[in-house]
Enzyme design. Structure first.
Site, PDB file in Angstrom:
ATOM      1  CB  VAL A 479      33.735  39.666  36.761  1.00 45.74           C
ATOM      2  CG1 VAL A 479      35.395  39.440  36.722  1.00 45.74           C
ATOM      3  CG2 VAL A 479      33.231  39.449  35.736  1.00 45.74           C
ATOM      4  CG  LEU A 480      33.658  35.967  41.920  1.00 52.81           C
ATOM      5  CD1 LEU A 480      33.635  34.620  42.676  1.00 52.81           C
ATOM      6  CD2 LEU A 480      32.887  37.067  42.779  1.00 52.81           C
ATOM      7  CG  ASP A 481      38.763  41.502  41.862  1.00 54.15           C
ATOM      8  OD1 ASP A 481      38.105  41.213  42.602  1.00 54.15           O
ATOM      9  OD2 ASP A 481      39.402  42.680  41.621  1.00 54.15           O
ATOM     10  CE  LYS A 482      42.704  41.288  44.292  1.00 55.66           C
ATOM     11  NZ  LYS A 482      44.195  41.181  44.190  1.00 55.66           N
ATOM     12  CB  THR A 483      41.903  33.076  43.868  1.00 60.08           C
ATOM     13  OG1 THR A 483      43.143  33.389  44.939  1.00 60.08           O
ATOM     14  CG2 THR A 483      42.466  33.148  42.627  1.00 60.08           C
TER      15      THR A 483
END
Length: 597
Positions: A479-483
């Site tokens: 899961v990548l929480d920053k674009t």
């Protein structure tokens, strides 16, 4: 932080110790002050074994290196010179851990972090304890570098020179063994090989002798022990063979073995240096100077909470603080991973090392120096490098057991082969030591973890410890929480909503030619009209006249402040609005490109 006037080591006063003061005063008293201007090599600090470290127990001497913990304990970091393997780390940890609450050695950075009660011991006591087990401890600061490599590289050069020449002589002896060589020339080549090998044994191999002696003195097993035994046995046998006129000597084996080991450890030290520079690079990303509101520039280390500084376009935030006045766009990519600048105005928090890309702010400092978010990140990275992966701890224990088994096997081999002659038996036993040298076992895991952490840091990924890498192999979902984690950080025009798309783009490009905001870069490749009377509105946009008509380009906030209504943003894209003569004529949706990898 000052430096000693004699040895240039970190010091709180003019001199790091009474000995340096005496030497300095003696040299100057003899009228030889020119020595300090002309010297090419700064004298090294005396050996910790030979020099008392009691002076570091004084509060005024130790204070610059100490961290005060909430429970009243003290903590400090030391650079350890002489670490060669995981067993070395274990030895230092065990020795220091007997007198401290906690001791952790980071093999990749050669640093010891110790925590202790000030009522029981002092910083000098810890340095003396490290010296007693055969290593040298130096208090480390944020700017501390790895131990000097001058002597190490000289050892490598001596070993390489000797190994090359001894191998040439060995080649002649091997050829002579098949084609015939007079006994006088054989003896001559043996003696020349002995002379060439002496600097290798007496100088280049010193780190191995020191490590083995420390291991024997403290009844522990390290990788230097089998190496030293193998070198000593091979060299001693070859000397005896030379004196006795025997046909076979192995000086080439001794010289080449030391040379190869030094090459391996040189590469290892290079890897350590790259990993150790991670924290230094992180700290270097911060501002060095700050501008007070009166326009005077000062060192960021002189700032205190409550001070007010001015940050202009292109400046980095020198402190963590709160905006008092002004409006600007701030690039927080180094902190959040988001490449799109964030608008900052009054009463909004800002963070040290973030970049003001457009506008001017007045900021009141809330946290400075070592208390900033940047400094805390650096400490987290340093602490993460000290966390060992479970597999690394297993490898450390296995290496210690393996060395003991190898030494036992070599003794058994010596006994089984003694019937063939003690000379032959010794060479076979030495072969067991060399072939089964456990350096790979002890070094592979820590170096793999250190290299992976270093490469991740170079890519902007900071790991919280080697155990993260081990756990990552079992991950099934990421899961990548920053674009900004998956984008290139370059805005481009994705959509244009306008009646006349081409005309709107040409007007917008004409205005953006005069702006420095990252949004302006998206219009650089667009054909532009000619704009006049252009004014940049920091943190908001730009206005001017195109073909004599008033044009306004900027954020929805700017247009609303001018009484021009715009609808709320419907997507996560960056919206830039264009108004001509007070009427909205276009909306440009900008977004970041996803990285191809």
């Amino acid at each position: 932080m000052n430096t000693c006037r004699h040895c240039s080591q970190p010091s709180v006063d003019e001199f790091c110790c009474p000995a340096c003061r005496v030497v300095y005063e003696t040299i100057c008293g003899a009228g030889l002050q020119a020595y300090y201007r002309r010297r090419e090599v700064v004298p090294s600090t005396p050996s910790a074994v030979a020099t008392s470290t009691a002076w570091m127990n004084r509060a005024e001497a130790a204070e610059p290196f100490l961290a005060h913990l909430a429970n009243g304990d003290l903590q400090a970091t030391f650079l350890i010179d002489g670490l060669h393997c995981a067993a070395c780390c274990w030895l230092v940890e065990k020795a220091v851990g007997q007198m401290c609450r906690e001791a952790r050695v980071n093999y990749s950075t050669s640093r010891l972090t110790a925590t202790w009660s000030p009522q029981q011991i002092g910083m000098g006591d810890i340095m003396a304890r490290v010296a007693s087990v055969g290593y040298r401890a130096t208090p480390a600061t944020e700017d501390a570098a790895m131990p000097a490599d001058r002597v190490w590289m000289l050892r490598l050069a001596v070993a390489g020179f000797s190994a090359g020449n001894v191998m040439l002589l060995a080649a002649a002896l091997y050829c002579g063994a098949f084609s015939g060589m007079e006994a006088g020339w054989v003896l001559f080549f043996h003696w020349v090989s002995l002379v060439l090998c002496l600097p290798v044994v007496g100088f280049a191999a010193v780190p191995f002798w020191q490590g083995a002696c420390a291991a024997i003195r403290h009844r522990v097993v390290t990788m230097d022990l089998p190496i030293a035994v193998g070198l000593a046995t091979t060299f001693s046998y070859s000397v005896w063979a030379t004196l006795a006129g025997q046909p076979k000597v192995y000086f080439d084996t001794v010289a080449m073995f030391v040379f190869v080991l030094l090459i391996g450890r040189t590469l290892e030290r290079s890897s350590q240096r790259r990993v150790a520079s991670t924290v230094e690079r992180l700290l270097a990303s911060g501002a060095r100077t700050a501008r007070r509101i009166d326009g005077v520039e000062i060192d960021v280390r002189d700032l205190l909470p409550g001070d007010v500084v001015e940050v202009r376009t292109g400046d980095k935030m020198p402190v963590d603080g709160v905006v008092l006045a002004g409006r600007a766009w701030v690039d927080e990519a180094m902190l959040t991973g988001e490449s799109t600048p964030v608008e900052k105005s009054a009463d909004v928090a800002v963070t040290a090392a973030t970049l003001c890309v457009d506008g001017t702010l007045q900021v009141r400092a809330t946290r400075t120096g070592s208390e900033t978010t940047l400094a805390q990140m650096a400490r987290l990275v340093a602490a993460a490098q000290e966390r060992r992966a479970p597999i690394q701890r297993v490898a450390d224990r296995a290496a210690a057991v393996f060395i003991g088994v190898v030494l036992g096997l070599s003794v058994v081999t010596l006994w089984l082969w003694h019937a063939q002659g003690w000379g032959q038996a010794m060479m076979v036993a030495v072969s067991v030591l060399i072939v089964t040298c456990p350096c790979a076992l002890g070094l592979a895991t820590p170096l793999a973890v250190a290299t992976a952490s270093g490469r991740a840091a170079a890519a902007g990924i900071l790991l919280r410890g080697g155990d993260v890498l081990e756990a990552l192999q079992s991950a099934t979902c990421v899961v990548l929480d920053k674009t900004g984690t998956v984008t290139e950080g370059v805005l481009e025009i994705r959509r244009v909503e306008a009646k006349d798309r081409t005309a709107a783009l040409r007007v917008a490009a004409a205005l953006e030619r005069h702006a420095t905001h990252p949004v302006a870069r998206a219009f650089l490749n667009v054909d532009a009209e000619v704009a006049t009377d252009v004014h940049t509105l920091p943190g908001l946009g730009v206005e001017g006249r195109v073909h004599g008509r008033a044009a306004l380009l900027g954020s929805p906030t700017l247009l609303r402040e001018r009484g021009i209504g715009v609808p709320p943003a419907a997507t996560g894209e960056t919206e830039v609005w264009l108004a001509v003569e007070g009427q909205v004529v276009a909306m440009f949706a900008l977004a970041d490109r996803v990285r191809t990898e």
